[in-house]
Design an enzyme around this catalytic site. Structure first.
Site, PDB file in Angstrom:
ATOM      1  N   GLU A   1       2.644   6.890  -7.448  1.00 50.46           N
ATOM      2  CA  GLU A   1       1.770   5.910  -6.616  1.00 50.46           C
ATOM      3  C   GLU A   1       2.544   4.530  -6.869  1.00 50.46           C
ATOM      4  OE1 GLU A   1      -0.799   5.012  -4.367  1.00 50.46           O
ATOM      5  OE2 GLU A   1      -1.933   6.865  -5.344  1.00 50.46           O
TER       6      GLU A   1
ATOM      7  N   ASP B   1       0.804  -1.274   0.159  1.00 49.97           N
ATOM      8  CA  ASP B   1      -0.041  -0.045   0.042  1.00 49.97           C
ATOM      9  C   ASP B   1       0.768   1.097   0.078  1.00 49.97           C
ATOM     10  OD1 ASP B   1      -2.296   1.521  -0.059  1.00 49.97           O
ATOM     11  OD2 ASP B   1      -3.023   1.148   1.786  1.00 49.97           O
TER      12      ASP B   1
ATOM     13  N   ASP C   1      -2.728  -2.925  -2.948  1.00 46.40           N
ATOM     14  CA  ASP C   1      -3.622  -1.659  -2.603  1.00 46.40           C
ATOM     15  C   ASP C   1      -2.901  -0.287  -3.000  1.00 46.40           C
ATOM     16  OD1 ASP C   1      -5.837  -0.385  -1.505  1.00 46.40           O
ATOM     17  OD2 ASP C   1      -5.815  -1.270   0.350  1.00 46.40           O
TER      18      ASP C   1
ATOM     19  N   HIS D   1      -0.638  -0.733   4.869  1.00 47.21           N
ATOM     20  CA  HIS D   1      -1.165   0.579   5.096  1.00 47.21           C
ATOM     21  C   HIS D   1      -0.828   1.358   6.642  1.00 47.21           C
ATOM     22  CE1 HIS D   1      -3.957   3.942   5.663  1.00 47.21           C
ATOM     23  NE2 HIS D   1      -4.171   3.362   6.857  1.00 47.21           N
TER      24      HIS D   1
END
EC number: 3.1.26.-
Length: 861
Positions: A670, A632, A702, A836
């Site tokens: 990203e 993530d 993710d 995350h």
């Protein structure tokens, strides 16, 4: 502002000719042309009742400059430039996956009847969209002039058209393939216009998909909804929450896409939360709360990264900088070369009077380039007095009363959500102007939610220590069932520190006493902590840590007087980088409620055990020799929007132990670079733990932004494959890469006794609303106590494992059970949530790579 007005529709629903479903064949071609139409031909009635609250002159047209879009040239949001493909059209990954070419659906589970917020698009028989190329002789540069010259011939092309200055779309075919007409400019100059038919597009073509979305945005504008970002809101129907100085604008998210069997509109309720204070109000309030010499630095930290709304044109901007050298009297150069001050510009352009002439100017950098390969336009320069803050501060999010009062209006039950979505569809069918537009194009929408069947997967059994538990699937948590049961693996708590301030001495003693009560049942042996009192200053905490933490210290618990970020960040940064030691920060007031103190002590003990390397519970996973990877991303606003990628991988068969690393990336990037380094290190950790290598690797990715799927397929997957080849000759594990997406507008409702309810956890959807070109599915894994549950979308973009869809779906659901920070099922697989948490800790607090000696522990929980 007044309270929320009731919506009212006028006009009668018009009859429709016999229609056919659009997109009943799922043939898609990669590549498409972005149509960019003119604004709506006529204004419709208000969507919602009540007077408009825009300021006078707020709709004035730009004279060669739109200050909010940069100073160099006009920028039109709907028609300007080349848009990013947010829906990843043309990315066909299923065609390369032989084992799911024929069928990608599973079969395990109990059949359940569902409905969803999708409405089929229908068209008249033999519908087609006709695309024309328009040439001008002599050449006309200005797009508005091109449009005006062409529209002199509406008797030929008709009033129903979409034109971007070069490409014209019509719902009809002109008599000739090439048509020449002549127009005159205001100066009397003759212009020859050549209209050439270039394409006859079937309803399912990617170009038509783009066209449908633009036409639908036109319909929303006819209904007087305002575009903010990608969604549309009704500023004339506000929900006022004066006690918290907040205003909510109700609105909708919309998209029209090709799904399995037809093209459908997906629409969901959206809410834009605005604050009743301007940026200037915020700056004044902040000025009185901080030292004068630190004001500019501190207020910049608070504002940079926030999103503001300019109500004079209903646009949102991210604050990237504050220019303290400019003020409203500063001047800039317009597109025509003339200079004007901000003060004068806003007065003439938007009828806005700026009162504070000493305020600085906010800077917002553009995100999109002008056209393919074009340059970025200049930054938008914004006046704080005219900018309203949006969203919630951390303080607001932590305020129970704020969140409770917001939830009354934003957390809708399935039936409330269906009613609001149905209201929009009713307006579409009852608004005369909207129906005229649709009728001219030969299109219409179904009136009812799409219905179909899903499946509910079997409830998992939870293994903790020597015991096995079932849990109530309706609530999807097992906190009661596992209380007092021994853990799988525990670490003795022999050498640990508890640091506290003088006023928190009672709370510190209470914590230790309660830990002594809850740890024996878990199987944890615990000695009393070394208790150290400190002054309530960041420097005092750091000094004690530097003096008292040794190589033998297992964990440090810091009892904090408040949740001040600077203190927390300093502690975490030191203990995660300079002196790698697991740590647990506890805000003292959480220990103040006698009725919850035991539950909190239990949670703290579980977290401490995890951070020291212990294991809590597991589920049955039939697949053997498999490593699960979670990735993530987090964007660090304090470091110029640098990205941090969290990488987490299982290192044992039971998936109860995890290896972690993080990667720093360039501004706004990203997709992960340096995956090879992480995966190689994870495989070494696996081999060290098991003395053999995994035969399968399944990656849950993710944090992938909309429109980045193609880059992921072409760039990130090859990195994984190259890494596996580099491990050694003869090592050839099976690889599966699954993109995980939480931010989806799709909602599912279970039909029970004539009412709509949330689907049960474990509900899988792999029909109707999935994409034909993808191997994808949805899972509703978690339960919610109020509102509507959100599904998670999974897209298998690479897979040479040969596993059946049932196996992938069931494994994915199993992984949602083993996140050690919550004794229940969560929304995403545990490795995604671990990744995350890691990326968030590093991006929010540490801003450096954590010490590698912590890699095999869940220190970031």
């Amino acid at each position: 502002m007044t309270g929320r007005a009731r919506a009212r529709a006028r006009g009668r629903a018009r009859g429709q000719e016999t229609a056919q479903l659009v997109g009943s064949t799922a043939s898609q071609q990669p590549g498409y042309i972005q149509p960019r139409p003119q604004p709506p031909p006529a204004e419709g009635e208000l969507f919602g009742r009540g007077r408009q609250r825009g300021t006078a002159g707020g709709t004035a047209k730009s004279q060669g400059l739109q200050i909010s879009a940069g100073f160099q040239e006009l920028s039109l949001a709907e028609r300007g430039g080349r848009r990013r493909d947010f829906h990843d059209l043309g990315v066909n990954t299923r065609q390369n996956l032989d084992h799911v070419k024929e069928s990608k659906t599973g079969s395990s589970g109990i059949i359940v009847r569902l409905s969803t917020n999708h409405f089929r698009l229908t068209s008249r028989p033999q519908w087609a969209l006709y695309q024309y190329h328009i040439d001008y002789n002599p050449l006309m540069e200005a797009r508005r002039l091109r449009s005006a010259l062409l529209f002199q011939h509406e008797d030929l092309i008709g009033k129903c058209h979409a034109f971007d200055g070069t490409i014209l779309f019509l719902p009809k075919r002109l008599q000739q393939k090439v048509t020449e007409v002549f127009s005159k400019t205001r100066n009397g100059e003759d212009v020859r216009i050549t209209i050439t038919l270039t394409n006859e597009l079937p309803p399912t073509s990617p170009t038509c998909l783009q066209f449908y979305n633009i036409i639908f945005r036109r319909l929303l504008k006819i209904m007087n909804l305002q575009q903010i970002g990608r969604n549309y809101y009704n500023p004339n129907d506000p929900i006022d929450i004066p006690s918290h100085r907040l205003v909510i604008w109700p609105g909708f998210t919309t998209s029209i896409l090709q799904y399995e069997n037809s093209i459908m509109l997906c629409t969901d309720v959206s809410h834009k939360v605005l604050r009743s204070e301007t940026v200037l109000d915020f700056m004044f309030n902040f000025y009185h709360q901080t030292e004068e010499h630190k004001f500019q630095e501190q207020v910049s930290k608070e504002l940079i990264g926030l999103v503001v709304l300019t109500k004079y044109n209903n646009k949102t901007y991210r604050v990237d900088d504050i220019d303290w050298d400019q003020n409203p009297k500063s001047t800039f150069k317009k597109a025509d070369g003339s200079e004007v001050s901000f003060l004068e510009y806003y007065r003439k352009q938007y009828n806005q009077e700026i009162t504070d002439l000493k305020q600085p100017v906010l800077v917002s950098q553009p995100k999109r380039r002008r056209g393919p390969g074009g340059t970025l336009p200049g930054p938008a320069m914004l006046i704080p007095e005219l900018c309203y803050l949006t969203g919630l501060t951390d303080k607001m999010r932590n305020d129970f009363n704020v969140m409770k009062d917001l939830a009354v209006h934003t957390r809708l039950t399935p039936e409330q959500r269906q009613r609001e979505v149905g209201r929009l569809i009713d307006y579409i069918h009852k608004n005369d102007n909207v129906q005229r537009e649709l009728r001219d194009w030969g299109l219409s929408f179904d009136s009812n939610l799409l219905s179909f069947s899903g499946r509910i997967l079997q409830t998992e059994k939870i293994h903790q220590g020597g015991k096995t538990f079932d849990y109530n699937p309706q609530f999807a948590d097992w906190s009661k069932e596992t209380r007092g049961a021994p853990l799988i693996s525990v670490k003795p708590l022999d050498n640990w520190l508890l640091i506290y301030t003088r006023r928190n001495y009672e709370a510190a003693n209470s914590l230790i006493q309660n830990l002594f009560k809850v740890t024996p049942a878990m199987g944890m042996q615990m000695r009393k902590a070394i208790m150290i009192e400190v002054d309530d200053r960041t420097e005092a905490y750091l000094r004690v840590l530097q003096q008292k933490v040794t190589a033998d210290t297992q964990i440090v618990v810091c009892l904090l007087s408040s949740n001040r970020k600077d203190k927390y960040d300093a502690i975490k940064k030191y203990l995660c980088t300079d002196c790698p030691t697991p740590s647990q920060c506890v805000v003292a007031r959480t220990l103040g409620k006698q009725q919850t103190v035991m539950a909190i002590a239990t949670k703290i003990a579980l977290q401490m055990n995890c951070k020291m390397g212990g294991e809590l519970w597991r589920v049955d996973i039939p697949l053997k020799l498999v490593m699960i990877v979670g990735i993530d991303c987090y964007h660090d606003m304090t470091a110029g929007r640098r990205s941090i990628a969290g990488f987490v991988a299982s290192i044992n068969e039971g998936m109860t132990r995890w290896f972690s690393r993080c990667i720093f990336q360039d501004r706004g990037q990203e997709l992960v670079d340096g995956l090879k380094v992480c995966l190689q290190a994870a495989l070494r950790a696996w081999n060290s733990c098991n003395e053999y290598m995994p035969s399968r690797i399944i990656v849950y990715r993710d944090g992938v932004g909309d429109g980045q799927l193609k880059t992921l397929v072409n760039y990130e997957v090859p990195q994984f494959l190259d890494c596996l080849k580099s491990i050694g000759r003869g090592y050839n594990p099976r690889l599966t890469v699954i993109v995980v997406k939480k931010r989806v507008n799709t909602r599912f409702f279970a039909q029970s006794g004539g009412r709509l309810q949330n689907p049960l956890p474990g509900t899988v959807i792999d029909v109707e609303v999935t994409r034909p070109e993808w191997y994808d599915f949805f899972i509703v894994s978690q339960a919610v106590r109020s509102g509507s549950v959100s599904p998670t979308h999974y897209n298998v973009i690479y897979d040479n494992s040969g596993l059946k869809p049932d196996h992938i779906q069931r494994l994915t659901y199993k992984l949602c059970h083993i996140y050690y920070n919550w004794p229940g099922v969560i929304r995403v697989p545990a490795p995604c949530q671990y990744a995350h948490k890691l990326a968030f800790l590093v991006g929010q607090s540490i801003h450096r790579e954590p010490n590698l000696s912590l890699s095999n522990r869940l220190y970031y929980l």
